[in-house]
Scaffold this motif. Structure first.
Motif, short mmCIF file in Angstrom:
data_model
loop_
_atom_site.label_atom_id
_atom_site.label_comp_id
_atom_site.label_asym_id
_atom_site.label_seq_id
_atom_site.Cartn_x
_atom_site.Cartn_y
_atom_site.Cartn_z
N SER C 189 8.31 3.72 -4.12
CA SER C 189 6.88 3.49 -3.94
C SER C 189 6.59 3.28 -2.47
N GLU C 190 5.36 3.52 -2.09
CA GLU C 190 5.04 3.31 -0.68
C GLU C 190 3.77 2.48 -0.49
N TRP C 197 0.16 -0.71 -3.40
CA TRP C 197 1.25 0.26 -3.48
C TRP C 197 0.84 1.51 -4.26
N GLY C 198 1.42 2.64 -3.87
CA GLY C 198 1.08 3.88 -4.57
C GLY C 198 2.11 4.96 -4.29
#
Lengths: 332, 332, 332, 332, 332, 332
Positions: C189-190, C197-198
């Motif tokens: 995740s980033e 987060w997405g």
């Protein structure tokens, strides 16, 4: 200081002092376990004992898993409380009026409770291939008279109180399903005559996200002390790879044992020694009987280890009651 | 005294006498286990062996779980029956007419049975990612010819009889599901040619409330004795925290092996040593091959321990057969 | 030779040379385990540590399971990387703007990752009695500022990358269910700010019929090397009697960590010592932190054993990377 | 146009034209279902039929679930293919050499396949209370000779091919577990003599996230057409509230029926009428026999509905084969 | 009287008055269901719709389960809100910057929420064969731009709020496992940009021994009214033979939607009509979109029936809000 | 001809003759079901009734599942035995000495049995969120006095005998687990005073591969006839898609009701009508009360349908007893 009531003096109680600097409420006997695998012919494992003082020595009823891995009950004798001599034959039962009863398919996890001049055995009996409580009485550990199916299946871990309260017998039990039950709460039942039971109530449910998140149930016979009934229990924690059985404790009201006065939020003994963490059922500490010396308050707690052997842990009533109160989760 | 029939003499059979005063039917080799973790490169555990006498020494096919934890078969050599030298390469198979077959995803729990001048390997093979019996033959343990899918999934624990009976090959097996199967009975199948099988029948089901309450299956190749076929088996007892694999035994009719003449109601060896109660799968005693010296009746039983290592237990045909008869549950 | 990037020198890194002739990629510290049961009051077991160099010594956040068998986090100090001194109090958290937060019901399996001048703790937190990732930061291991629920339940085993990549924070995690989850894949995740987060993606799924057939997840913080991100992982193999947790490894692309460059098909360390195969959860090797000395490439890997204690295994970056490449299952 | 091979002409085949504008591959008989609950004494439900042309009329073996809800087989007669007259007695079996066999505990889901001058019945038989394939033959539907346990448990849904291929009999089946099996793939087995079977192989596995995500198995006897073997199948979709059984189709290679030439990715008939969506087992469409008129290509497909009654669907070989090819998932 | 805020007038809203004497909060459209099985080629069932007003008519995104029984999304058009014309092609998605994305394996249970001038679609998307929320936006229902994996698996039933609150987007969702999840609570998440989400919190858990004892989740987009956000939900009751999906309702605080002001303890619509109690998944009433006419407060609620068809129920905002308040379980 | 004993005449018993040529033992009322969904405010479904003659009309206690889908008990009145008028309020209970008891969380499946001049209600009560038998008595169906927890959890389907036998009260029950129990046998218990119970014994276990392969339990109050106690029961058949509840019957010894004299091997009524096969729990026929006219032997059997509504089936004592004897599985 917590004082035992209606107890007896056991000057020859098994005993070792706590190790130097030891801080936990119970400590283990240095020569644990006290039973080995295959102790006598046809017995593979002996555990979950029910030892009581008897004629200056000790006697008890033991869960013996046979070399066929089926559990049955046997009488065992001990001069010193450490070494157990099992009888060659399994326990047989008579009806209350003295007729022979065919041996059941199984019998396990006995408790022995002296009430007045009788020794009552409560164990997991077999009705129609379902587990439930059996009750029998004996005066001599030779002849056992069995009550006729006093509890309906499915039930386990029955523990009688050592005297009548308000004129009634009281029993703790843990209703179950027919198998390795994934639930378990402690119920209290009452009876006028040991034969018919009623007024059942749940006194303690298992708790989410605690050491007893799956189930909990009674251990040895309750010990009467000034504060109430000191009750040792077992609780089960479900991990991703099996059950952890640990010992806990609580104190019930002397006149109304459905009322919990103190409940220790910690385990008082959990599986950590190799004879507790490995064996037939790994990670089991399962207390089923306790000797208490009224004079000194010394306690020798017998507990099953890994469904494989029997061990002893020591403490004093005072030390244990203090620990329960310090870690009480009822009155906080 | 029980007499072995159609056996061979193995003067160099591994052997230790029973300990003084020892009463159980089997006793363990004093230096168990005979294999260690990571014995050679790429092998993490070796167990459930299939050892046979070969050219005055011993040879076998072994279940080797790789460092990837996937089981495959390897040939192993032993001069003395104790120390095993595994081959560097896994076993590869050819078709009956000698064409190469790609390696299967897995292979495990081999048995090796000599019939006439061929050594047959039966193991749990992989068909379309489902488990079932594979059968192969070899004369030299170098070239293995594999039969084309003789058993339909899902099946495990195939054991061939060491000779034709009434002109037919016979196989014991334990039909299963695709996973860690919660059931298991012993079936007997027959064949004229090893390729096509039929006339399947159930000869022994698992029993409620016994040491094999969950499942039971075949072990090493049957041993022909005067009384019949001496068959070692494994059985599984389901506890609340996992399976217990123990060894048992029965004797089948020599002419009609679907008929059980004696069945021992006790385990003949259950997990109790630390190398049996702990490891990859705790509490596993799993016999898969046995050396029998016809002259003396000595038996060296190889069994897998905890899916982790290999051990030996000893007994004699006579002692074992007596124990089976004394604890027989068929004719009582 | 594999070269560490953006690392630090740790001249006092715990270290032992590999035993003579030892061939496996990792070797154990000769005095394992480094923690014992009941190390301090109210703590029963300490494992799954998160140790980092700090002021010339070492500090960390530890999973401590209390005498109530409920896991919480504590700070621990170590002068030498072997001996751990746990703090008396559990870790408390403040909001990002410094307000007190009530203690959660549980907290476990922390990782500590230094990014720039902050130490980030990622652990399994409790939201409404469901497990998910908590993130907090500290500079001094005294005051911990907690992000407000950055990951939705149910999730576990969050591991941050030790620096931003292309301007974003990256997190590995293993989405789960609410209980002892029978599945688990590694997701990436980033985030721009640690709070939101997405762009979640699955980078590695568990494999049928391998050492991680049930689930697999991240371990310690990724180590940046020339070849990419060296990532230690855990994987779970489901046997008929429980789970086997082993350690594995892979190498991710430095610029796009969703891309696996090498994945070792073997375990790099599996449970085999008694302190790994027995205990609260048998058969668990669970790596959660690693010290790497950039100058020498020495690695000291801290791993939890059987949910009971903490141990160390050693290797070098070079030796481990070579092993991964030799046993790579991506490029074959 | 698809041409039937080795078929027969059935001028009195049940038949209705497709409704105007109807686009799906199969259409239902307008007076479905053709059987009702409690059609004769002691029979509660009749379904999963196996109808064949016989002496200018029709005859078959039917699954009849008794008023005790236990399934057994009965012969049924039909002059027109719509109305079924069940016999009063259940089917009894003789051994191949004409000896009486005690009635089994159950028998269900029969198929009838004519090979040369014999009618073979394949059904789910009972071996030791486990399900597996039974095979019997008859010339007159009065005397049935049963093969001796040709398939090992656990197995269901056996379907014979209507002629030998390369000199061998071929059988489709769906290995199972002992209960309501949560898996199922199609296997092909071969035999020289109907008694011994081997060379088993999986020809089609169930697919994740499709209409057969749980299991799939054979339906009626394969129909030989120029393109290959036209095989109707059933597949099972597991929803959160039960199983959905639908009908599908594929075409196998004529000379090597382990090879799938076309596989329709859509269901060809799914449960939607009330007699299919409600009943003893809701949402079941289960095709078990089909009449094919070689001259016209008309097909009358008999299928069980909700384990409660029997219905007919119509199509033509041409229409069905076209649909399969248009929605083929093999060659795309 | 409850007043709608930020709504629109829909003079052509589908509408029928409540039947005479009808007392329940919702009533069904007299011609339910509005969709039939196999409405167009390749679609078997259409349900769980997401209808919105569009250019004076209605448009929506529909869950269409194909003739392969795999769900995908299609646009549907309706002039009158009753009759639906599905498009021939399934919905395809572009990245936010307009690049083509391969079609996912599945897509289901869409919601459409208009925020400012965009229509947002939220549905159950497929990431690596695990379910989670997909988000896409469109202005014309022809081109759909999809956000890149904004929610980590496993999650379902995402519902966006129709406007930003305090500058943030808000989403309701129901975290799940990978399969037919046996748990489900309602979570609220927030985002600044639809791409990254955080500050997740549980706003409502399922209740033991109620109509939502197994799980509960969001339904149509929240409706803003003076009292707060009117939220229709679904809840699941686990019976011994499957799940019961019913509709319920609650009202959330307008400024802090994590705060429930009223929660109706009764179902507002449960499965009782044959098209609700039978079908692909029996006993399902599943509301997914609602039209509200701000002027009159009329509500036309679209709900899926038995995973098989689509129906409409009517009520008014006033009637529903009164019912919620009268049966509120929050403030009692 | 079978003669009713200790019965009463009910000249206005609901009655219809059997349809022409009808052969099954019971036939349905032509206007079934007699209750509809949502019959009064706050009640969604009414079923599993307990109707008795009362003052020349009929009265009973009914299971009413609320609009919150939680079951509670209500009194219902009927002039003709067909039409039921439920009371507005639920049943409340007093202690035996007249003190108010808070309403339980749930109450379901009541039976009403007249013993001497009291009407006893037995139902599934709630103790600490576990199911077990409640017992209450009333003379007027206005004031109900409840016994204090006479049965320990987990238990359901308690049925009292309508008179003392040998001076004791007798109860049939079906011990269960805490949830949708996958087992169930019929137990008989005795009591001197309704408060304390004992001498429990299993009189009938469920049978593998029959219509009650999962569980079976008591139905209406036993009917005393010359042959013994005529007992209607329910049994459960587990299919792959849910449970089938059917009605059966047996005859117990009048003096020793633990002894079964006849047991019908067939169901006497199984679910087949749409109101039985669809609804809240599909495929349920659950008899809970029966009116018997002693003079004519007419029987009107009330049974719950699909946990959704109430229906009536008719027969005569003679016809039913004959059917039981003809299909007896005890004496064959």
């Amino acid at each position: 200081m917590s004082k035992v009531i209606n107890g007896i003096n056991i000057p020859n109680i098994p005993w070792e002092e706590a190790p130097e600097g030891y801080e936990l409420p119970l400590w283990r006997y240095s020569k644990n376990p006290i039973t080995k695998r295959n102790p006598i012919k046809n017995v593979e494992r002996v555990f979950n004992s029910a030892l009581v003082p008897f004629n200056g020595e000790f006697i008890g009823v033991f869960r013996c898993d046979g070399v066929d891995q089926v559990p049955h009950l046997r009488v065992g004798h001990s001069k010193d409380g450490y070494s157990i001599q099992l009888e060659e034959d399994v326990v047989h039962f008579l009806t209350l009026d003295g007729k022979k009863i065919p041996d059941a398919h199984w019998g396990y996890d006995p408790r022995v409770i002296k009430i007045e001049d009788e020794y009552y055995v409560v164990w997991c009996d077999d009705i129609a291939d379902s587990p439930t409580l059996g009750i029998a009485k004996t005066k001599d550990f030779k002849t056992f008279y069995k009550y006729d199916a006093p509890f309906i299946p499915n039930n386990r871990n029955g523990v009688l109180f050592p005297r009548k309260i308000n004129g009634k017998y009281y029993m703790l039990s843990r209703p179950s399903d027919t198998d390795h039950t994934p639930f378990g709460d402690i119920y209290l039942s009452e009876s006028k005559d040991m034969e018919y039971w009623g007024k059942h109530r749940c006194i303690q449910k298992s708790h989410f996200s605690t050491w007893n998140n799956l189930k909990l149930g009674g251990g040895p016979a309750p010990i009467e002390i000034e504060e109430g009934w000191l009750v040792l229990i077992h609780g089960v924690n479900q991990t991703c790879s099996g059950y952890i059985y640990s010992a806990g404790a609580m104190i019930l009201d002397r006149d109304d044992p459905s009322k919990i006065l103190y409940r220790c939020q910690n385990v008082i003994l959990g599986p950590s020694e190799l004879y507790e963490t490995t064996g037939f059922v790994p990670n089991v500490v399962f207390p089923t009987s306790v000797l208490v010396d009224q004079a000194s308050g010394k306690m020798a707690i017998y507990y099953g280890c890994a469904d494989t052997c029997t061990s002893i842990a020591f403490t004093t009533v005072d030390r244990l009651v203090n620990y329960i109160k310090e870690n009480d989760s009822i009155n906080k």
